[in-house]
Design an enzyme around this catalytic site. Structure first.
Site, PDB file in Angstrom:
ATOM      1  N   PRO A  89       0.798  -1.342  -0.196  1.00 51.02           N
ATOM      2  CA  PRO A  89       0.051  -0.107  -0.324  1.00 51.02           C
ATOM      3  C   PRO A  89       0.311   1.284   0.245  1.00 51.02           C
ATOM      4  CG  PRO A  89      -0.006  -1.355   2.177  1.00 51.02           C
ATOM      5  CD  PRO A  89       0.880  -2.055   1.124  1.00 51.02           C
ATOM      6  N   GLU A 116       1.606  -8.507   8.911  1.00 49.11           N
ATOM      7  CA  GLU A 116       1.379  -6.678   8.716  1.00 49.11           C
ATOM      8  C   GLU A 116       2.980  -6.140   7.771  1.00 49.11           C
ATOM      9  OE1 GLU A 116       0.676  -4.284   9.850  1.00 49.11           O
ATOM     10  OE2 GLU A 116      -0.889  -5.711  10.966  1.00 49.11           O
ATOM     11  N   ARG A 154      -3.454  -6.930 -20.704  1.00 54.46           N
ATOM     12  CA  ARG A 154      -3.733  -6.832 -22.137  1.00 54.46           C
ATOM     13  C   ARG A 154      -3.915  -5.913 -22.684  1.00 54.46           C
ATOM     14  NH1 ARG A 154      -7.857  -3.122 -20.944  1.00 54.46           N
ATOM     15  NH2 ARG A 154      -9.592  -3.668 -22.339  1.00 54.46           N
ATOM     16  N   ASP A 169     -10.039   2.198 -24.557  1.00 56.93           N
ATOM     17  CA  ASP A 169     -10.133   2.765 -22.961  1.00 56.93           C
ATOM     18  C   ASP A 169     -10.223   3.287 -22.354  1.00 56.93           C
ATOM     19  OD1 ASP A 169     -11.577  -0.105 -23.274  1.00 56.93           O
ATOM     20  OD2 ASP A 169      -9.657  -1.173 -22.701  1.00 56.93           O
TER      21      ASP A 169
HETATM   22  C1  LIG Z   1      -2.310  -5.862   5.768  1.00 56.94           C
HETATM   23  S1  LIG Z   1      -1.202  -5.510   4.667  1.00 56.94           S
HETATM   24  C2  LIG Z   1       0.105  -4.678   5.505  1.00 56.94           C
HETATM   25  C3  LIG Z   1      -0.006  -3.206   5.827  1.00 56.94           C
HETATM   26  C4  LIG Z   1       1.163  -2.514   6.068  1.00 56.94           C
HETATM   27  N1  LIG Z   1       1.480  -3.056   7.565  1.00 56.94           N
HETATM   28  C5  LIG Z   1       0.724  -0.843   6.308  1.00 56.94           C
HETATM   29  O1  LIG Z   1       0.651  -0.558   6.666  1.00 56.94           O
HETATM   30  O2  LIG Z   1       1.680  -0.156   4.811  1.00 56.94           O
HETATM   31  C6  LIG Z   1      -0.137  -7.142   4.203  1.00 56.94           C
HETATM   32  C7  LIG Z   1       0.474  -7.546   2.550  1.00 56.94           C
HETATM   33  O3  LIG Z   1      -0.626  -6.755   1.710  1.00 56.94           O
HETATM   34  C8  LIG Z   1      -0.439  -6.355   0.554  1.00 56.94           C
HETATM   35  N2  LIG Z   1      -1.101  -4.931   0.536  1.00 56.94           N
HETATM   36  C9  LIG Z   1      -2.280  -4.806   1.197  1.00 56.94           C
HETATM   37  N3  LIG Z   1      -2.979  -3.212   0.690  1.00 56.94           N
HETATM   38  C10 LIG Z   1      -2.194  -3.280  -0.612  1.00 56.94           C
HETATM   39  C11 LIG Z   1      -2.792  -2.469  -1.062  1.00 56.94           C
HETATM   40  N4  LIG Z   1      -3.001  -1.102  -2.068  1.00 56.94           N
HETATM   41  N5  LIG Z   1      -1.717  -2.358  -2.664  1.00 56.94           N
HETATM   42  C12 LIG Z   1      -0.911  -3.111  -2.974  1.00 56.94           C
HETATM   43  N6  LIG Z   1      -0.882  -4.538  -2.106  1.00 56.94           N
HETATM   44  C13 LIG Z   1      -1.494  -4.458  -0.741  1.00 56.94           C
HETATM   45  C14 LIG Z   1       1.336  -6.112   0.491  1.00 56.94           C
HETATM   46  O4  LIG Z   1       1.533  -6.788   0.063  1.00 56.94           O
HETATM   47  C15 LIG Z   1       1.234  -6.387   1.959  1.00 56.94           C
HETATM   48  O5  LIG Z   1       2.241  -6.621   2.997  1.00 56.94           O
END
Ligand SMILES: C[S@@+](CC[C@H](N)C(=O)[O-])C[C@H]1O[C@@H](n2cnc3c(N)ncnc32)[C@H](O)[C@@H]1O
Length: 245
Positions: A89, A116, A154, A169
């Site tokens: 994220p 996490e 795609r 698109d």
């Molecule tokens: C619960 S999340 C961890 C979030 C982390 N503690 C933070 O706040 O940055 C677990 C995993 O989900 C994936 N993930 C969660 N949200 C994402 C997003 N918006 N885009 C891409 N991957 C995501 C990532 O690989 C991350 O390591």
């Protein structure tokens, strides 16, 4: 294109990748997807992939050693040098432009985090980039990886029946798509715009371009500043603005 995916849940990918375009792309040999179970790169009896965070606090962190071992092993097995992407994220937000850029790579290696997240040393010393699919937090990187692969696949030549359709698109050239209709020409007294039935291709093209600008103005005005309008189209935007006020 070759895509390697490192995940704790390889089975999550099986059905989505066994349908529609992605399935067809694989059958045609345009796309090869390899799933790797991170637990196979652990050496202990319990196949441990996570541990508690230093400094305390809740949740578990994905350990650095299995991730390094896995990436190094995959790198040694394959001929090309993959772009290594951590789904996170905290990464740059994934866009259509990014999908177009990734489609030019020969190999991608996607790392799906969980719990996490990953030990910071992975971010600092193992990956090339972090990609986010939006400003929200998912449970794991698997769904995000599917989004990235779908949108990228795609863009590979030969995946879509009509490659030209991708150019129309939403987002491809910065505008949203125009409204689409199919038969019947009238449903519950709602008629298809007459110009689309006229057979006048020039008029249809003009209408579609105007509708794309109007849709973008109404739904995503933030995009209009980033695109180059053709001569005369600035007046069109002014007219749309006046109509709205
Ligand atoms: C619960 S999340 C961890 C979030 C982390 N503690 C933070 O706040 O940055 C677990 C995993 O989900 C994936 N993930 C969660 N949200 C994402 C997003 N918006 N885009 C891409 N991957 C995501 C990532 O690989 C991350 O390591």
């Amino acid at each position: 294109m070759r895509v390697d995916i490192l995940t704790l849940f390889p089975s999550m990918f099986r059905d989505p990748f066994d349908e529609s375009m992605i399935k067809r792309a694989q059958k045609r040999g345009i796309l090869e997807i390899y799933l790797h179970d991170l637990r196979k790169f652990t050496h202990d009896r319990h196949r441990t992939v996570d541990d508690v965070p230093y400094g305390g606090g809740g949740g578990m962190i994905m350990k650095v050693e299995p991730l390094f071992r896995a990436v190094e092993s995959i790198r040694n097995q394959i001929k090309c040098s993959p772009e290594i992407i951590l789904l996170s994220p905290q990464g740059h937000t994934f866009t259509q432009k990014k999908a177009q850029e990734l489609a030019k790579e020969r190999c991608l290696l996607l790392i799906c985090g969980h719990y996490e997240g990953v030990d910071e040393r992975v971010r600092q010393h193992l990956i090339d980039e972090e990609i986010s699919v939006g400003d929200y937090v998912l449970t794991g990187g698997e769904l995000a990886a599917m989004v990235v692969i779908d949108a990228t696949a795609r863009m590979l030549p030969g995946v879509l029946g009509c490659q030209d359709s991708a150019r129309k698109d939403s987002f491809y050239d910065g505008l949203l798509d125009y409204p689409q209709y199919t038969r019947p020409a009238e449903f519950r007294s709602w008629k298809v715009p007459r110009v689309l039935l006229s057979g006048n291709h020039q008029a249809v093209e003009k209408w579609r371009r105007e509708m794309r600008i109007e849709a973008t103005f109404q739904k995503r005005p933030d995009l209009l500043g980033q695109i180059e309008l053709r001569p005369g189209e600035k007046d069109l935007v002014k007219r749309i603005k006046r109509r709205r006020n």
